[in-house]
Design a protein around this motif. Sequence first.
Motif, PDB file in Angstrom:
ATOM      1  N   LYS A  10       0.828  -1.210   0.000  1.00  0.00           N
ATOM      2  CA  LYS A  10       0.000   0.000   0.000  1.00  0.00           C
ATOM      3  C   LYS A  10       0.861   1.260   0.000  1.00  0.00           C
ATOM      4  O   LYS A  10       0.443   2.304  -0.510  1.00  0.00           O
ATOM      5  CB  LYS A  10      -0.923   0.008   1.219  1.00  0.00           C
ATOM      6  N   GLU A  11       2.061   1.142   0.560  1.00  0.00           N
ATOM      7  CA  GLU A  11       2.918   2.312   0.724  1.00  0.00           C
ATOM      8  C   GLU A  11       3.829   2.577  -0.468  1.00  0.00           C
ATOM      9  O   GLU A  11       4.196   3.726  -0.733  1.00  0.00           O
ATOM     10  CB  GLU A  11       3.767   2.159   1.984  1.00  0.00           C
ATOM     11  N   GLU A  12       4.205   1.512  -1.196  1.00  0.00           N
ATOM     12  CA  GLU A  12       5.091   1.708  -2.339  1.00  0.00           C
ATOM     13  C   GLU A  12       5.003   0.524  -3.296  1.00  0.00           C
ATOM     14  O   GLU A  12       4.478  -0.537  -2.955  1.00  0.00           O
ATOM     15  CB  GLU A  12       6.543   1.894  -1.881  1.00  0.00           C
ATOM     16  N   LYS A  13       5.529   0.718  -4.498  1.00  0.00           N
ATOM     17  CA  LYS A  13       5.523  -0.330  -5.506  1.00  0.00           C
ATOM     18  C   LYS A  13       6.579  -1.381  -5.169  1.00  0.00           C
ATOM     19  O   LYS A  13       7.738  -1.054  -4.937  1.00  0.00           O
ATOM     20  CB  LYS A  13       5.806   0.282  -6.887  1.00  0.00           C
ATOM     21  N   LEU A  14       6.183  -2.650  -5.155  1.00  0.00           N
ATOM     22  CA  LEU A  14       7.116  -3.723  -4.849  1.00  0.00           C
ATOM     23  C   LEU A  14       7.886  -4.132  -6.096  1.00  0.00           C
ATOM     24  O   LEU A  14       7.333  -4.174  -7.200  1.00  0.00           O
ATOM     25  CB  LEU A  14       6.364  -4.937  -4.300  1.00  0.00           C
ATOM     26  N   ASP A  15       9.164  -4.463  -5.917  1.00  0.00           N
ATOM     27  CA  ASP A  15       9.948  -4.959  -7.036  1.00  0.00           C
ATOM     28  C   ASP A  15       9.604  -6.423  -7.295  1.00  0.00           C
ATOM     29  O   ASP A  15       8.814  -7.046  -6.586  1.00  0.00           O
ATOM     30  CB  ASP A  15      11.450  -4.771  -6.780  1.00  0.00           C
ATOM     31  N   GLY A  16      10.214  -7.003  -8.353  1.00  0.00           N
ATOM     32  CA  GLY A  16       9.873  -8.361  -8.752  1.00  0.00           C
ATOM     33  C   GLY A  16      10.088  -9.386  -7.660  1.00  0.00           C
ATOM     34  O   GLY A  16       9.252 -10.273  -7.452  1.00  0.00           O
ATOM     35  N   ARG A  17      11.206  -9.294  -6.970  1.00  0.00           N
ATOM     36  CA  ARG A  17      11.512 -10.267  -5.915  1.00  0.00           C
ATOM     37  C   ARG A  17      10.443 -10.266  -4.844  1.00  0.00           C
ATOM     38  O   ARG A  17       9.966 -11.323  -4.421  1.00  0.00           O
ATOM     39  CB  ARG A  17      12.874  -9.957  -5.295  1.00  0.00           C
ATOM     40  N   ASN A  18      10.035  -9.074  -4.417  1.00  0.00           N
ATOM     41  CA  ASN A  18       9.061  -8.998  -3.336  1.00  0.00           C
ATOM     42  C   ASN A  18       7.634  -9.258  -3.812  1.00  0.00           C
ATOM     43  O   ASN A  18       6.793  -9.693  -3.017  1.00  0.00           O
ATOM     44  CB  ASN A  18       9.182  -7.643  -2.630  1.00  0.00           C
ATOM     45  N   LEU A  19       7.364  -9.035  -5.084  1.00  0.00           N
ATOM     46  CA  LEU A  19       6.076  -9.472  -5.618  1.00  0.00           C
ATOM     47  C   LEU A  19       5.959 -10.989  -5.541  1.00  0.00           C
ATOM     48  O   LEU A  19       4.896 -11.527  -5.219  1.00  0.00           O
ATOM     49  CB  LEU A  19       5.924  -9.018  -7.073  1.00  0.00           C
ATOM     50  N   PHE A  20       7.065 -11.686  -5.847  1.00  0.00           N
ATOM     51  CA  PHE A  20       7.046 -13.145  -5.737  1.00  0.00           C
ATOM     52  C   PHE A  20       6.748 -13.574  -4.307  1.00  0.00           C
ATOM     53  O   PHE A  20       5.855 -14.398  -4.066  1.00  0.00           O
ATOM     54  CB  PHE A  20       8.388 -13.728  -6.189  1.00  0.00           C
ATOM     55  N   TYR A  21       7.467 -13.023  -3.346  1.00  0.00           N
ATOM     56  CA  TYR A  21       7.264 -13.424  -1.955  1.00  0.00           C
ATOM     57  C   TYR A  21       5.883 -13.007  -1.445  1.00  0.00           C
ATOM     58  O   TYR A  21       5.265 -13.731  -0.645  1.00  0.00           O
ATOM     59  CB  TYR A  21       8.369 -12.849  -1.066  1.00  0.00           C
TER      60      TYR A  21
END
Length: 354
Positions: free
Chosen positions: A182-193
């Motif tokens: 909600k606070e910021e756009k997640l990068d690919g690695r954290n989208l996976f997790y």
Amino acid sequence: MTVSLCMIVKDEEEVLERCLKSAKPIVDEIVIVDTGSRDRTYEIACGFGAKTAKYTWKDDFADARNYAFSLATGDYLLWLDADDLITQENAERFLILKKRLERDLPDMVRCPYELVSDGKTVLRYLRERVLRRTAEFVWQGRVHECIAPRGKVIQSDFCVEHLGSSKPRGNRNLKIYRKWAKEEKLDGRNLFYYGRELYYNGFYREAEKILKRMIKGEGWYVNKIEACLVLSQTRIALNDHSGALDALLKSFSFGEPRAKICNAIAELFHRTARLSEAEYWYRAALLCRDHSDEGDFEDESARNLTPLLALCRIAFETGELIKSYDYHLQTEALFPDHPSVLYNKNYFETHPVR
């Protein structure tokens, strides 16, 4: 050449003493940051002569680990979790590594990390385990935190075992990811997790959406392969077996086939009685190589035990008893004490193949 052990802990009285007993003989300093324990964790840490500090939890594991690093004074920093263990064999390997640190002066050492259950390794992968303090590495990620490799990186056979604990964790990680997203756009690695946490907690539609977004966007190929596997599991939970197969096949566009992917494809065919296709993919799993040096979460049994047991069963189901028995013998040679192997052994002894 000195080494500081750096840890963050909370309510770890069950396992902390075990961890520190195994690590204390090989390090020169112990730094423990307590993030809010309500048990004897802090007292146990003090009993080992650790440099201790209390930290106000901010839903950010990286921030806590960076604070622990900031308190250390050793030439190199070794990090552990409270439910980790260093065996005597690996303590000896670490002492050899310390001599190598002094000779080669690497910035980072990547080492195997083994998840152990009932005395057996169930997962193995590499982690950034030892870091030169003056290189000023920074942990990144509020959860599933990591350190990006840079500088002179070497690899060691020093291995840390993760034994786990009975401490409940609930949906802690998912809560952190929901807030973070909600606070910021997640990068690919954290989208996976994030997608994986959604799957673990039963939010399958959300998980599918996030994992599809990760796979289509930017990200590390290893994470994309793993995301394809989790997406397939999510779609199976949604009773979308065709979509599950599509997700698994998509993984081949990101890298060499992994045994766990081949097994998952085989299982999809097996459950719909497409035994010829299932046999093909289980046999393919036997040919896959170990990718743990690339950062994969590797379960060695995916390359031998799992497909061999399945092939034994498929041959039995198709009436090819001699073939089934041959697969059993191959499995028994590798895993003579495994319960499934013992079950099959008893069957073939009481029902001889002619």
